[in-house]
Scaffold this motif. Structure first.
Motif, PDB file in Angstrom:
ATOM      1  N   UNK A 105       0.870  -1.172   0.000  1.00  0.00           N
ATOM      2  CA  UNK A 105       0.000   0.000   0.000  1.00  0.00           C
ATOM      3  C   UNK A 105       0.908   1.223   0.000  1.00  0.00           C
ATOM      4  N   UNK A 106       0.390   2.356  -0.452  1.00  0.00           N
ATOM      5  CA  UNK A 106       1.220   3.563  -0.502  1.00  0.00           C
ATOM      6  C   UNK A 106       0.396   4.778  -0.099  1.00  0.00           C
ATOM      7  N   UNK A 107       1.020   5.654   0.665  1.00  0.00           N
ATOM      8  CA  UNK A 107       0.407   6.944   1.014  1.00  0.00           C
ATOM      9  C   UNK A 107       0.831   7.988  -0.004  1.00  0.00           C
ATOM     10  N   UNK A 108      -0.155   8.668  -0.592  1.00  0.00           N
ATOM     11  CA  UNK A 108       0.117   9.767  -1.518  1.00  0.00           C
ATOM     12  C   UNK A 108      -0.241  11.069  -0.795  1.00  0.00           C
ATOM     13  N   UNK A 109       0.758  11.901  -0.572  1.00  0.00           N
ATOM     14  CA  UNK A 109       0.550  13.164   0.138  1.00  0.00           C
ATOM     15  C   UNK A 109       0.095  14.276  -0.806  1.00  0.00           C
ATOM     16  N   UNK A 110       0.587  14.256  -2.008  1.00  0.00           N
ATOM     17  CA  UNK A 110       0.188  15.261  -2.993  1.00  0.00           C
ATOM     18  C   UNK A 110       0.712  14.846  -4.353  1.00  0.00           C
ATOM     19  N   UNK A 111       0.197  15.494  -5.377  1.00  0.00           N
ATOM     20  CA  UNK A 111       0.665  15.273  -6.750  1.00  0.00           C
ATOM     21  C   UNK A 111       1.107  16.600  -7.358  1.00  0.00           C
ATOM     22  N   UNK A 112       1.742  17.416  -6.542  1.00  0.00           N
ATOM     23  CA  UNK A 112       2.107  18.775  -6.958  1.00  0.00           C
ATOM     24  C   UNK A 112       2.861  18.833  -8.284  1.00  0.00           C
ATOM     25  N   UNK A 113       3.894  18.003  -8.505  1.00  0.00           N
ATOM     26  CA  UNK A 113       4.632  18.122  -9.765  1.00  0.00           C
ATOM     27  C   UNK A 113       3.790  17.833 -11.006  1.00  0.00           C
ATOM     28  N   UNK A 114       2.718  17.056 -10.842  1.00  0.00           N
ATOM     29  CA  UNK A 114       1.863  16.739 -11.991  1.00  0.00           C
ATOM     30  C   UNK A 114       0.779  17.783 -12.207  1.00  0.00           C
ATOM     31  N   UNK A 129       5.410  10.456 -12.477  1.00  0.00           N
ATOM     32  CA  UNK A 129       4.367   9.899 -13.334  1.00  0.00           C
ATOM     33  C   UNK A 129       4.679   8.450 -13.693  1.00  0.00           C
ATOM     34  N   UNK A 130       5.941   8.180 -14.018  1.00  0.00           N
ATOM     35  CA  UNK A 130       6.345   6.824 -14.405  1.00  0.00           C
ATOM     36  C   UNK A 130       6.136   5.840 -13.256  1.00  0.00           C
ATOM     37  N   UNK A 131       6.603   6.194 -12.057  1.00  0.00           N
ATOM     38  CA  UNK A 131       6.488   5.285 -10.914  1.00  0.00           C
ATOM     39  C   UNK A 131       5.032   4.976 -10.579  1.00  0.00           C
ATOM     40  N   UNK A 149      -6.818  15.086  -2.582  1.00  0.00           N
ATOM     41  CA  UNK A 149      -5.786  14.234  -3.162  1.00  0.00           C
ATOM     42  C   UNK A 149      -6.398  12.985  -3.797  1.00  0.00           C
ATOM     43  N   UNK A 150      -7.418  12.435  -3.168  1.00  0.00           N
ATOM     44  CA  UNK A 150      -8.107  11.283  -3.755  1.00  0.00           C
ATOM     45  C   UNK A 150      -8.688  11.652  -5.121  1.00  0.00           C
ATOM     46  N   UNK A 151      -9.297  12.821  -5.214  1.00  0.00           N
ATOM     47  CA  UNK A 151      -9.850  13.278  -6.494  1.00  0.00           C
ATOM     48  C   UNK A 151      -8.753  13.407  -7.551  1.00  0.00           C
ATOM     49  N   UNK A 152      -7.587  13.919  -7.131  1.00  0.00           N
ATOM     50  CA  UNK A 152      -6.474  14.072  -8.065  1.00  0.00           C
ATOM     51  C   UNK A 152      -5.994  12.717  -8.581  1.00  0.00           C
ATOM     52  N   UNK A 153      -5.950  11.711  -7.703  1.00  0.00           N
ATOM     53  CA  UNK A 153      -5.517  10.376  -8.124  1.00  0.00           C
ATOM     54  C   UNK A 153      -6.456   9.808  -9.190  1.00  0.00           C
ATOM     55  N   UNK A 154      -7.746  10.079  -9.029  1.00  0.00           N
ATOM     56  CA  UNK A 154      -8.716   9.596 -10.011  1.00  0.00           C
ATOM     57  C   UNK A 154      -8.587  10.341 -11.328  1.00  0.00           C
ATOM     58  N   UNK A 155      -8.477  11.669 -11.246  1.00  0.00           N
ATOM     59  CA  UNK A 155      -8.476  12.497 -12.454  1.00  0.00           C
ATOM     60  C   UNK A 155      -7.180  12.387 -13.253  1.00  0.00           C
ATOM     61  N   UNK A 156      -6.047  12.329 -12.553  1.00  0.00           N
ATOM     62  CA  UNK A 156      -4.760  12.348 -13.242  1.00  0.00           C
ATOM     63  C   UNK A 156      -4.257  10.963 -13.616  1.00  0.00           C
TER      64      UNK A 156
END
Length: 371
Positions: A105-114, A129-131, A149-156
């Motif tokens: 499992x992984x914790x995603x704190x943000x997707x700022x660079x994307x 993005x690759x990882x 952040x959950x919304x960002x994971x879905x959208x991006x």
């Protein structure tokens, strides 16, 4: 028999992610846990203090520099081998191996660079993005630190909603309960406070220009910037060279917990004018000391601040200056905001982060239908 969770502690002692790791460690070592034990992965020197505490099965030494190419490549072999000895690996940051074990499992704190692509080098954007794209089907569950952040994971990245659990962060108890040291130059002074790194997306140049206007009418106040520099000379230095009220700005590079606690305890409010935040931990840390916040109208900050702060346009020098003046002058407004800050902290302080993590661990171990 207890299941073994390998907890990724590679980022301990490093900025916000390091705080997150410390908070989890404080939680799992302060109470009895019947169903899990934890194998800590990371630098032995940093982790040795936990070796004899509750629920710790041992320490797996990992001394490679996080976020390096070597970390990505050698980490693949390391974590694949480790995955055969444990029931689950919890990666606490997006610095994943090239191919993560399937029991992860992984914790995603943000997707700022994307999201703010123009503020980050191509290499960093590409590697993140690759990882994530290589591993999004391998990882069993994603932990998002906010609904934003959950919304960002879905959208991006197209990650299914049912594969992502929102688990809010908590304030490290060691920060709240440590000694509080206020630097001599701030004793008897009124000030607003920024805590965090000085990367471009933190939008500190706009905040500095706004407080330069604020100081024209409040010359005895200060704006304190507490956090590590992104590089030796950065955009914060360049902005400060062009303000009228330079003496009103005070910087502390990498302050200790004791100094941070002193700064939080005595500030009029925490300022976070970020262009993007996955969570916004300094806001909650301010709430822990009963202090309100002035935040930007971006990403997770609206979700996190609730009624305990004032929301301003991230691009507006005028709005931040105006509302800082209101918080400085209006004691009734300030008192109400402080009450709400205490209430908001109570929500996050009683939030069952560990219980939610345990439920997610059970689900990830028992179900691999997304792997």
């Amino acid at each position: 028999m207890k299941r073994t969770i390998a907890l990724d502690c590679r980022m301990i002692g490093r900025s916000g992610v390091g705080r997150y790791v410390e908070s989890i460690l404080d939680e799992i070592t302060s109470q009895d846990i019947e169903d899990f034990q934890f194998l800590l992965v990371g630098p032995c020197e940093r982790l040795s203090q936990y070796s004899n505490r509750k629920n710790i099965a041992g320490i797996e030494s990992y001394e490679i520099e996080p976020l390096s190419l070597r970390d990505t490549l050698e980490g693949t072999r390391f974590f694949i081998r480790l995955s055969k000895k444990v029931d689950l690996i919890h990666f606490t940051h997006f610095n994943l191996p090239l191919f993560a074990p399937r029991n992860s499992v992984v914790t995603i704190h943000d997707l700022t660079p994307l999201i703010l692509k123009e503020l980050f080098p191509v290499g960093k954007r590409f590697s993140l993005s690759l990882l994530l794209r290589l591993n999004k089907r391998r990882i069993r569950r994603f932990i998002a630190v906010s609904q934003s952040t959950k919304n960002d994971l879905a959208q991006l990245l197209g990650i299914p909603s049912e594969k992502v659990e929102v688990i809010y962060e908590r304030v490290s108890s060691r920060l709240v309960h440590c000694d509080r040291i206020l630097p001599e130059e701030l004793r008897g002074r009124e000030y607003f406070l920024y805590v965090g790194n000085k990367k471009r997306h933190q939008n500190l140049d706009t905040a500095i220009r706004a407080f330069d206007v604020f100081f024209d009418d409040h010359p005895d106040w200060k704006f304190v910037i507490a956090g590590k520099k992104d590089k030796q000379r950065d955009y914060v230095d360049e902005t400060l060279e062009n303000v009228r009220n330079r003496s009103c700005f005070i910087e502390y590079d990498g302050p200790s917990d004791e100094t941070l606690a002193g700064l939080y305890s005595n500030t009029r409010g925490v300022v976070l004018l970020s262009l993007y935040e996955g969570f916004g931990l300094p806001v909650i840390e301010g709430f822990a000391f009963g202090k309100p916040a002035i935040v930007s109208n971006r990403s997770s900050l609206l979700e996190i601040v609730g009624e305990a702060g004032i929301v301003v346009n991230a691009d507006s020098v005028e709005e931040l200056s105006l509302f800082a003046s209101r918080v400085a002058k209006d004691n009734v407004l300030y008192g109400n905001l402080c009450v709400e800050a205490g209430n908001r902290f109570s929500f996050f302080d009683t939030y069952c982060e560990l219980e939610k993590l345990k439920a997610l661990y059970h689900d990830a171990i028992g179900h691999s239908r997304f792997a």
